[in-house]
Structures are given as C-alpha cells and as structure tokens.
Design an enzyme around this catalytic site. Structure first.
Site, PDB file in Angstrom:
ATOM      1  N   TYR A 190      38.592  41.161  39.850  1.00  0.00           N
ATOM      2  CA  TYR A 190      39.858  41.964  39.823  1.00  0.00           C
ATOM      3  C   TYR A 190      40.529  41.970  38.640  1.00  0.00           C
ATOM      4  O   TYR A 190      41.043  42.856  38.067  1.00  0.00           O
ATOM      5  CB  TYR A 190      40.411  41.641  41.397  1.00  0.00           C
ATOM      6  CG  TYR A 190      39.961  42.131  42.442  1.00  0.00           C
ATOM      7  CD1 TYR A 190      38.790  42.789  42.402  1.00  0.00           C
ATOM      8  CD2 TYR A 190      40.898  42.045  43.375  1.00  0.00           C
ATOM      9  CE1 TYR A 190      38.604  43.178  43.675  1.00  0.00           C
ATOM     10  CE2 TYR A 190      40.576  42.562  44.721  1.00  0.00           C
ATOM     11  CZ  TYR A 190      39.147  43.241  44.971  1.00  0.00           C
ATOM     12  OH  TYR A 190      38.894  43.785  46.164  1.00  0.00           O
TER      13      TYR A 190
ATOM     14  N   GLU B   5      42.132  48.654  33.628  1.00  0.00           N
ATOM     15  CA  GLU B   5      43.126  49.593  33.808  1.00  0.00           C
ATOM     16  C   GLU B   5      44.482  49.587  32.918  1.00  0.00           C
ATOM     17  O   GLU B   5      45.029  50.845  32.427  1.00  0.00           O
ATOM     18  CB  GLU B   5      43.627  49.605  35.294  1.00  0.00           C
ATOM     19  CG  GLU B   5      42.465  49.669  36.294  1.00  0.00           C
ATOM     20  CD  GLU B   5      42.858  49.316  37.784  1.00  0.00           C
ATOM     21  OE1 GLU B   5      43.924  49.662  38.297  1.00  0.00           O
ATOM     22  OE2 GLU B   5      42.142  48.607  38.368  1.00  0.00           O
TER      23      GLU B   5
END
Length: 218
Positions: A143, A151
């Site tokens: 994550y 991202e």
C-alpha cells in the site's frame, strides 16, 4: 448468505482475480533484460482501467449489505484509484511512461491478485490459513509503495501538463477553481485519506489474525 449471493460474489471475485493476474503477467515482461518500465501503461493500462471501473460494484456490495464493509471506505478507495487512472493518467500520455506508473500498477496488481483470490476462496469456505495471512500482511509494504512513489509521484509529475492544458477547465470553472488547484489539494489530502484506509486494514488484520493467528503460527 443466500446461495445466489454467494455464487455472485464467487463469480465477481474470481473474474477480478483472473483479470488482475492477467494484468500482472502483462507487466512482468517489463522487468526482463533490457529492463524498461516505460511500456507498463501500454501493456496493461486499458485492462486495469476496465477492472478498476468495474470495482464500483464493491461500493454497491457494501451499501446493500452484501459484504461487511463500510460503504464510505469502499467508495473512498474506488474513487481515489478511479480518479487517478481515468481522470488523470489516461488523459496525460506524457506521464504514462514514468517509472511511477509501473510502480503503481505492480503494487495494485499484486495486492489485488491476493485480495480477490482470498475473497473467492473464502466464499467457497476453502481458504487456507497461509492465504489469509498473506492477504492481511502483503498490504503492509504494498500500500505505501503504491501510494507514495506510485500514485502521488505520478500526480505530481502530471501537474504541469494539467495546468498547461487547462484540463477540465469548463467543469471546474463552475466552482471558481481549476483542476490544477483541485489536484494540488488532493495531493495535500492524499496522505491523510490513505492513512485512514491503511489503518482500517490494520484493524481488519488484528481481527483476522489476532490471538488465534499467533497461536497457529507459534
């Protein structure tokens, strides 16, 4: 759970697991010598866009009580990823070849193959303990890798192109702001929103692996 619901969830999770497995297989050749991560979007971008769009069903699943998940958290994860890949990445070819896109796609693909496989096997009530452990452990490194160097780095690189083109200017003019300003705000809020999701999965991990999990591994 009624049998039709169980069959539906089995089908949905199985299709997603297969889809993300295919995406991962398309990304792996990027690591073959000579290593080049630039083709990552060309190799798997369209497939990942499709899989992520279909994942809106998970918000519906949570809203109607098909799965014991918060509809808000389900929508938060789906909305964040969908905005990233459809509204931003798909619209700016200049950043599609960035290493950050490869990092994002790899982190997403590995975590989703594990997650959906776990869900499918759990629906069948044949999920092995090691798969449950993997599901609630692999996210710990995946994550942060997907969000930080993935991202957020991609969004930061996209800012000049967003500003130059006035992307979505017609829509955001209604709110007396630009998409560029909105994206800067998203980048500032992203760590806090992501942390909420991250801690939520840690709570799930404690619930699933808790004392019983530690005893089994002792």
């Amino acid at each position: 759970m009624a049998r039709p619901s169980r069959l539906y969830l089995l089908a949905y999770n199985s299709v997603q697991a297969i889809g993300w497995s295919l995406a991962l297989l398309r990304l792996l050749p990027c690591l073959a010598p000579p290593v080049s991560v630039r083709p990552a979007y060309a190799a798997a971008g369209d497939l990942i866009c499709f899989l992520q769009t279909c994942a809106v069903l998970e918000t519906v699943h949570a809203a109607v009580g098909l799965v014991p998940t918060s509809p808000f958290l389900a929508f938060l994860q789906w909305g964040g990823r969908t905005h990233f890949i459809l509204a931003l990445l798909r619209q700016i070819p200049e950043v599609q070849g960035s290493p950050s896109v490869f990092i994002t796609f790899m982190a997403w693909s590995i975590s989703e193959v594990i997650r959906y496989s776990h869900y499918a096997l759990t629906t069948l009530k044949v999920c092995p303990a090691w798969m449950t452990y993997l599901r609630y452990t692999a996210f710990i490194p995946l994550y942060p890798i997907g969000v930080g160097p993935g991202e957020m780095w991609t969004m930061y690189q996209a800012l000049p192109f967003v500003k130059e083109r006035g992307l979505y200017s017609g829509f955001f003019a209604k709110f007396s702001m630009s998409y560029h300003s909105f994206l800067v705000g998203v980048l500032l809020c992203y760590p806090l929103l992501w942390l909420k999701l991250y801690l939520h999965v840690f709570k799930q991990r404690k619930s699933k692996l808790g004392k019983g999990g530690r005893k089994k591994r002792a």
